[in-house]
Motif scaffolding. Structure first.
Motif, short mmCIF file in Angstrom:
data_model
loop_
_atom_site.label_atom_id
_atom_site.label_comp_id
_atom_site.label_asym_id
_atom_site.label_seq_id
_atom_site.Cartn_x
_atom_site.Cartn_y
_atom_site.Cartn_z
N VAL A 127 -20.32 -50.27 3.38
CA VAL A 127 -20.87 -50.60 4.70
C VAL A 127 -20.52 -49.52 5.72
O VAL A 127 -21.39 -49.02 6.44
N ALA A 128 -19.23 -49.15 5.79
CA ALA A 128 -18.82 -48.12 6.76
C ALA A 128 -19.49 -46.78 6.45
O ALA A 128 -19.92 -46.06 7.36
N ARG A 129 -19.59 -46.46 5.17
CA ARG A 129 -20.23 -45.21 4.76
C ARG A 129 -21.70 -45.18 5.17
O ARG A 129 -22.22 -44.18 5.67
N SER A 130 -22.38 -46.30 4.98
CA SER A 130 -23.79 -46.38 5.33
C SER A 130 -24.00 -46.31 6.84
O SER A 130 -24.97 -45.72 7.32
N LEU A 131 -23.09 -46.92 7.60
CA LEU A 131 -23.18 -46.82 9.06
C LEU A 131 -23.11 -45.36 9.50
O LEU A 131 -23.86 -44.93 10.38
N LEU A 132 -22.20 -44.60 8.90
CA LEU A 132 -22.09 -43.18 9.24
C LEU A 132 -23.37 -42.44 8.86
O LEU A 132 -23.87 -41.62 9.63
N GLN A 133 -23.88 -42.71 7.67
CA GLN A 133 -25.09 -42.03 7.23
C GLN A 133 -26.29 -42.35 8.11
O GLN A 133 -27.19 -41.51 8.27
N ASN A 134 -26.28 -43.53 8.72
CA ASN A 134 -27.36 -43.93 9.61
C ASN A 134 -27.05 -43.65 11.07
O ASN A 134 -27.77 -44.12 11.96
N GLN A 135 -25.97 -42.91 11.32
CA GLN A 135 -25.59 -42.52 12.68
C GLN A 135 -25.38 -43.74 13.58
O GLN A 135 -25.79 -43.78 14.73
N GLN A 136 -24.74 -44.76 13.04
CA GLN A 136 -24.45 -45.97 13.79
C GLN A 136 -22.96 -46.04 14.14
O GLN A 136 -22.13 -45.39 13.52
N SER A 137 -22.66 -46.85 15.12
CA SER A 137 -21.27 -47.00 15.57
C SER A 137 -20.41 -47.55 14.45
O SER A 137 -20.82 -48.42 13.69
N ILE A 138 -19.19 -47.01 14.33
CA ILE A 138 -18.23 -47.54 13.35
C ILE A 138 -17.09 -48.25 14.07
O ILE A 138 -15.95 -48.25 13.63
N SER A 139 -17.44 -48.87 15.20
CA SER A 139 -16.47 -49.72 15.88
C SER A 139 -16.21 -50.95 15.03
O SER A 139 -17.00 -51.30 14.13
N ARG A 140 -15.09 -51.62 15.29
CA ARG A 140 -14.74 -52.80 14.50
C ARG A 140 -15.84 -53.85 14.58
O ARG A 140 -16.20 -54.47 13.57
N GLU A 141 -16.40 -54.04 15.78
CA GLU A 141 -17.42 -55.06 15.97
C GLU A 141 -18.67 -54.76 15.13
O GLU A 141 -19.23 -55.65 14.49
N ASN A 142 -19.07 -53.50 15.11
CA ASN A 142 -20.28 -53.16 14.37
C ASN A 142 -20.06 -53.22 12.87
O ASN A 142 -20.95 -53.63 12.11
N ILE A 143 -18.87 -52.81 12.43
CA ILE A 143 -18.57 -52.91 11.00
C ILE A 143 -18.57 -54.38 10.58
O ILE A 143 -19.13 -54.74 9.54
N MET A 144 -17.94 -55.25 11.39
CA MET A 144 -17.87 -56.67 11.04
C MET A 144 -19.27 -57.29 10.98
O MET A 144 -19.60 -58.02 10.04
N SER A 145 -20.10 -57.02 12.00
CA SER A 145 -21.44 -57.61 12.01
C SER A 145 -22.28 -57.09 10.85
O SER A 145 -23.09 -57.82 10.27
N SER A 146 -22.06 -55.82 10.47
CA SER A 146 -22.81 -55.24 9.36
C SER A 146 -22.37 -55.84 8.03
O SER A 146 -23.19 -56.08 7.13
N ILE A 147 -21.06 -56.11 7.88
CA ILE A 147 -20.55 -56.75 6.67
C ILE A 147 -21.16 -58.14 6.52
O ILE A 147 -21.58 -58.56 5.43
N GLN A 148 -21.23 -58.88 7.64
CA GLN A 148 -21.81 -60.23 7.61
C GLN A 148 -23.30 -60.18 7.25
O GLN A 148 -23.79 -61.02 6.50
#
Length: 621
Positions: A127-148
């Motif tokens: 999830v965190a790797r994909s957020l980086l690849q998509n140029q998205q925020s890797i803040s705790r909130e965004n990682i959590m919402s993306s995991i969900q």
């Protein structure tokens, strides 16, 4: 803790101009303190960017948020370093270091999870790797919402879910699966049609062998579906030709209008065509036979004003495709030297059984039909291959009710019968170059496919109960979902698949309108299109077409040297055909370097991303 109140400015002379002190200062935020001094370098990962605010997550676990005029020059997930040039109360003056300070992505991913207090499970890392690849925020909130979000689709690839989220696309189990198909280049309708046709044959064989008492009923329902719609232009042309020849007495026909042709006639026709210049590569390049006069082109709307604002981009390209497919006679003559051999299908159009079945298959099937209540003329039409699949299946449809269960079961179990039924469905689901140029042909094709895929997905359920023939239902449902996903794509992007019926083959094509809809509204005379074709003899072709008013530029990307040389020898024919229609035409030919990736090269290129911004930048001093 982030120090939100402080301002970070990319100002190398901040210390002198603002009169800041060189001594160290301690800043407080809640219960945390951060001691900074002039000349100190802050290193960390850019974890978020909003406008001119940038958040730097540092190595000690603290986060620092400040203002930077050129914050959009940095990328989320990029490691960066800033040197403090001055401190003055609540303002911190900084400048970027002279060199790039980059982190390995895996280090960044692990650090992001550590700071978020999340376990480094394989799924969380993805999830965190994909957020980086998509140029998205890797803040705790965004990682959590993306995991969900990813947890809702446990069988889906994480990157597909994150990418769809960034693009603002509606997500369901079906749409996520189709997005993965497009991402993995397994989305082609034409190849899925082949599997669906085979599933239809499997269903017919199962019914014919296991429950022959239902064979007639199943056959009637399936043939009613297969025979929907009107004759194709090729069928109409064949019917007109046979009618004219019958009137002049040059060809004998039965009472239904089917020609009675001997094997000697077939061989004679084959010899004529083989010696008459049409090789497989030529037919792929030139499309269907025959030239249109200027009057015919005007009558069919091909000479319409291409700059009309009311015409869609596909309509504006129709005239160009007309030039490509209408300049045939000279092309066939010029390419005689290519010398590629023809096969047994050459004398026949796609809709004839001679195209669908080999001579041996036709002979064997004609023997099988001898036991059925079918006319001798129909059996002869199968033997010589001249009867069309539509005419044959229409006659079978009429005769099924008079067949015994055993006869109907044997017919539905026949491989040749399966091939003819499959051929008729393929005729329903593909377009010839002539059809492609007709107004509304694509809409009609997709409407027909949508209806028939839906009917086939429920067909076995209607006949024998749910899940009796699961494979047919699944294949048809997958095709329906594919069409639905294309509709979703076309809400923002203009892209269609082209299941094409060329002279001697069916082939897959993709038509990408690279110019976005908003840009087309502002300037309807400027258009960029990519036509992708997979050909048996020419290989893969990517044709980039740019139109600006009446200036048309094309770039042909080919996969083989032979195709390149063939096009080089004949590109002047296309040049002349398009120039004659009032365009200033130029072209380039070159070898293909990479395949088109619909997600990376097309959908993601200029896609809207909701409230998030996509960043591409270099770290600057």
């Amino acid at each position: 803790m982030p120090i939100i109140s402080n301002s970070v400015q990319n100002n190398g002379g901040g210390s002198a101009s603002a009169g800041v002190s060189s001594q160290s200062r301690t800043y407080r935020s809640g219960n945390s303190t951060l001691t900074l001094r002039e000349g100190q370098t802050l290193k960390g990962v850019v974890s978020d960017i909003h406008g001119n605010e940038i958040t730097l997550s540092m190595n000690d676990g603290s986060s620092f948020t400040g203002k930077l005029p050129d914050a959009n020059q940095y990328s989320i997930g990029q490691k960066a370093a800033f040197q403090i040039t001055g401190l003055n109360d609540n303002t911190i003056y900084m400048k970027a270091t002279s060199g790039a300070y980059l982190l390995d992505m895996e280090d960044t991913v692990e650090q992001a999870l550590e700071e978020a207090g999340l376990p480094k499970s394989e799924r969380n890392l993805d999830v965190a790797r994909s957020l980086l690849q998509n140029q998205q925020s890797i803040s705790r909130e965004n990682i959590m919402s993306s995991i969900q979000l990813c947890a809702k689709y446990p069988d889906a690839d994480v990157n597909s879910v994150i990418t769809m989220k960034r693009l603002g696309m509606a997500m369901t189990e079906a749409s996520v699966k189709q997005f993965e198909n497009y991402q993995n280049q397994t989305h082609q309708l034409l190849y899925k049609m082949d599997s669906l046709g085979d599933a239809i044959g499997d269903m017919l064989r199962s019914i014919g062998t296991q429950v022959p008492r239902l064979a007639a009923d199943v056959g009637l329902q399936l043939l009613a579906l297969a025979l929907e719609g009107s004759l194709t232009p090729e069928e109409q042309q064949l019917a007109a030709q046979l009618s004219a020849e019958q009137e002049t007495g040059t060809i004998a026909c039965d009472e239904n209008g089917n020609p009675i042709i001997s094997d000697e006639n077939i061989q004679e026709n084959s010899d004529e065509i083989i010696s008459g210049k049409d090789t497989p590569a030529e037919k792929e390049l030139t499309g269907q036979e025959g030239e249109k006069t200027d009057a015919e082109i005007t009558k069919n709307g091909q000479a319409a004003d291409s700059s009309s604002e009311t015409a869609g981009p596909l309509s504006r390209m129709r005239q160009l495709f007309s030039a490509i497919t209408d300049g045939n006679a000279a092309a066939r003559s010029a390419m005689t030297e290519s010398g590629m051999a023809t096969d047994y299908r050459t004398p026949f159009i796609h809709e004839q059984t001679g195209f669908i079945l080999s001579p041996d298959e036709r002979a064997e099937f004609a023997k099988q039909l001898s036991e059925l209540p079918l006319s001798d003329e129909l059996k002869q039409g199968i033997a010589d291959g001249t009867i069309t699949a539509r005419n044959f299946l229409t006659e079978v449809q009429k005769a099924l009710s008079s067949m015994s269960d055993e006869q109907a079961g044997k017919l539905l179990s026949s491989k040749s019968f399966h091939a003819i039924v499959k051929g008729q469905f393929f005729s329903n689901w593909t377009l010839s170059p002539e059809q492609l140029k007709q107004e509304g042909a694509m809409d009609e094709l997709y409407d027909k496919m949508s209806r028939q895929f839906e009917s086939l997905s429920n067909f076995s359920e209607n006949v024998l109960g749910k899940d009796v023939f699961k494979q047919l239902s699944q294949n048809a449902a997958d095709m329906s979902n594919n069409l639905d996903f294309m509709k979703t794509l076309n809400e923002t992007f203009q892209y269609i698949q082209l299941p094409l019926k060329l002279q001697n083959q069916n082939t897959h094509g993709d038509l990408y309108v690279m110019t976005r809809k908003e840009s087309l509204k502002k300037n309807p005379n400027n258009l960029k299109v990519l036509l992708h074709l997979d050909m048996d003899h020419l290989g893969t072709l990517d044709i980039h077409i740019s139109k600006e008013n009446t200036a048309v530029t094309t770039k042909f990307y080919v996969s083989t040297e032979d195709t390149l040389h063939l096009l080089e020898r004949n590109i002047n024919l296309l040049n002349d055909a398009i120039n004659e229609q009032g365009y200033a035409f130029s072209s380039e030919l070159m070898m293909k370097q990479k395949d088109v990736d619909i997600v990376k090269d097309f959908v993601s290129a200029e896609a809207p991303v909701g409230d998030m911004k996509r960043y591409n930048f270099d770290l600057r001093a």
